[in-house]
Design a protein around this motif. Structure first.
Motif, PDB file in Angstrom:
ATOM      1  N   UNK A  74      -0.367 -11.575   3.578  1.00 15.64           N
ATOM      2  CA  UNK A  74      -1.783 -11.890   3.460  1.00 15.64           C
ATOM      3  C   UNK A  74      -2.640 -10.864   4.188  1.00 15.64           C
ATOM      4  N   UNK A  75      -3.918 -10.838   3.846  1.00 14.84           N
ATOM      5  CA  UNK A  75      -4.825  -9.903   4.502  1.00 14.84           C
ATOM      6  C   UNK A  75      -5.028 -10.266   5.970  1.00 14.84           C
ATOM      7  N   UNK A  76      -4.763 -11.516   6.318  1.00 16.47           N
ATOM      8  CA  UNK A  76      -4.823 -11.897   7.725  1.00 16.47           C
ATOM      9  C   UNK A  76      -3.807 -11.140   8.564  1.00 16.47           C
ATOM     10  N   UNK A  77      -2.669 -10.789   7.953  1.00 14.83           N
ATOM     11  CA  UNK A  77      -1.657 -10.010   8.672  1.00 14.83           C
ATOM     12  C   UNK A  77      -2.185  -8.620   9.000  1.00 14.83           C
ATOM     13  N   UNK A  78      -3.027  -8.077   8.120  1.00 17.36           N
ATOM     14  CA  UNK A  78      -3.650  -6.778   8.389  1.00 17.36           C
ATOM     15  C   UNK A  78      -4.586  -6.888   9.584  1.00 17.36           C
ATOM     16  N   UNK A  79      -5.288  -8.013   9.690  1.00 13.69           N
ATOM     17  CA  UNK A  79      -6.167  -8.229  10.843  1.00 13.69           C
ATOM     18  C   UNK A  79      -5.362  -8.283  12.139  1.00 13.69           C
TER      19      UNK A  79
ATOM     20  N   UNK B 246      -0.312  -2.395   6.653  1.00 13.22           N
ATOM     21  CA  UNK B 246      -0.208  -3.706   6.012  1.00 13.22           C
ATOM     22  C   UNK B 246      -0.922  -3.710   4.664  1.00 13.22           C
ATOM     23  N   UNK B 247      -2.106  -3.112   4.603  1.00 11.88           N
ATOM     24  CA  UNK B 247      -2.839  -3.064   3.334  1.00 11.88           C
ATOM     25  C   UNK B 247      -2.055  -2.288   2.283  1.00 11.88           C
ATOM     26  N   UNK B 248      -1.392  -1.220   2.692  1.00 14.46           N
ATOM     27  CA  UNK B 248      -0.561  -0.446   1.761  1.00 14.46           C
ATOM     28  C   UNK B 248       0.595  -1.293   1.237  1.00 14.46           C
ATOM     29  N   UNK B 249       1.233  -2.051   2.136  1.00 15.30           N
ATOM     30  CA  UNK B 249       2.341  -2.926   1.731  1.00 15.30           C
ATOM     31  C   UNK B 249       1.850  -3.998   0.759  1.00 15.30           C
ATOM     32  N   UNK B 250       0.693  -4.599   1.066  1.00 15.96           N
ATOM     33  CA  UNK B 250       0.141  -5.653   0.212  1.00 15.96           C
ATOM     34  C   UNK B 250      -0.130  -5.141  -1.197  1.00 15.96           C
ATOM     35  N   UNK B 251      -0.817  -4.006  -1.283  1.00  9.63           N
ATOM     36  CA  UNK B 251      -1.202  -3.482  -2.588  1.00  9.63           C
ATOM     37  C   UNK B 251       0.003  -2.969  -3.369  1.00  9.63           C
ATOM     38  N   UNK B 252       0.936  -2.321  -2.678  1.00  6.59           N
ATOM     39  CA  UNK B 252       2.137  -1.805  -3.354  1.00  6.59           C
ATOM     40  C   UNK B 252       2.977  -2.947  -3.897  1.00  6.59           C
ATOM     41  N   UNK B 253       3.149  -3.993  -3.099  1.00  6.30           N
ATOM     42  CA  UNK B 253       3.928  -5.148  -3.546  1.00  6.30           C
ATOM     43  C   UNK B 253       3.284  -5.799  -4.765  1.00  6.30           C
ATOM     44  N   UNK B 254       1.956  -5.887  -4.757  1.00  4.19           N
ATOM     45  CA  UNK B 254       1.256  -6.505  -5.883  1.00  4.19           C
ATOM     46  C   UNK B 254       1.400  -5.663  -7.145  1.00  4.19           C
TER      47      UNK B 254
END
Length: 255
Positions: free
Chosen positions: A176-181, A159-167
């Motif tokens: 959101x980072x909550x999804x990573x949790x 999830x963190x990889x998806x978040x950062x790549x998308x950004x």
């Protein structure tokens, strides 16, 4: 069987408590005190008015004290919890693994409804659920501690990889980072293979729902959609049918 009926009744009772968690956790209130009360008038809810589902039907969805409407969410959460508790006990029997996976199920119910209402995932709750998943894995027959640690790391990492790549690619925030949790907790309980299945199922269902809402003009493409409930649905699919789906896929690919 008798224990299945008892499991369903227990689930209804737990669902009543989960409703308290869903309402109070986002507000930062204690989940044990004060006793249950009407959110509108503050009047205490007596035990005979707090029977899961049945009290809602008897009172016709209204507070006995002030007559205000009670959210349909309350009986829905109770019924959902009862059904899922029954499902877990039927699948895993009277075993420690039933208790182990019920912790995951109850966590998913709470975060799903909180995410739907607030677009946030409670960090502390996720932290406690993650630790339960990791350390109780020592007693589980379905998951080893090593698999739990790797699953949690993999779930959060994806999830963190998806978040950062998308950004980086769009300059906008996506998940959101909550999804990573959430995925860290799912990985701790279910392992890395079912993390992938959970993400695939959640993305597929989320896309279908999103397209359906856009067609009905219920939601703009620009408005954020809470992804936590879809992750929860994906995790439940993985919990109940994950082994069969993965084995079917491996047989089909010859792996």
């Amino acid at each position: 069987m008798l224990y299945c009926l008892l499991a369903f009744i227990l689930g209804l009772m737990v669902g009543s408590f989960l409703n308290v968690c869903i309402y109070r956790i986002p507000k930062g209130e204690s989940i044990v005190w004060p006793p249950s009360h009407c959110p509108e008038c503050g009047g205490r809810i007596e035990p005979y008015d707090n029977i899961p589902v049945l009290s809602y039907l008897i009172l016709r969805g209204k507070c006995r004290n002030c007559g205000e409407r009670i959210s349909l969410r309350y009986p829905l959460v109770e019924l959902l919890t009862g059904i899922l508790t029954l499902g877990v006990v039927c699948k895993f029997g009277l075993s420690f693994d039933s208790l182990y996976f019920l912790i995951l199920v109850y966590y998913l119910i709470i975060v799903s409804f909180i995410d739907l209402e607030t677009m946030e995932v409670p960090v502390k709750l996720s932290y406690f659920a993650l630790n339960f998943g990791l350390f109780l894995s020592f007693l589980s027959k379905s998951q080893t501690f090593k698999e739990a640690v790797f699953g949690a790391s993999f779930g959060a990492g994806v999830i963190l990889f998806i978040i950062e790549t998308y950004y980086v690619l769009t300059g906008k925030e996506g998940m959101g980072y909550g999804d990573a949790n959430i995925m860290a907790v799912v990985g701790a309980f279910l392992g890395w293979k079912k993390v992938l299945l959970t993400l695939f199922s959640a993305s597929f269902i989320g896309a279908l729902v999103g397209i359906f809402l856009i067609i009905l003009n219920k939601r703009s493409k620009e408005l954020p959609v809470p992804f936590g409930p879809f992750l929860a649905i994906g995790a439940l699919i993985s919990l109940f049918f994950g082994d069969e789906i993965i084995n079917f896929y491996l047989r089909g690919t010859g792996l």
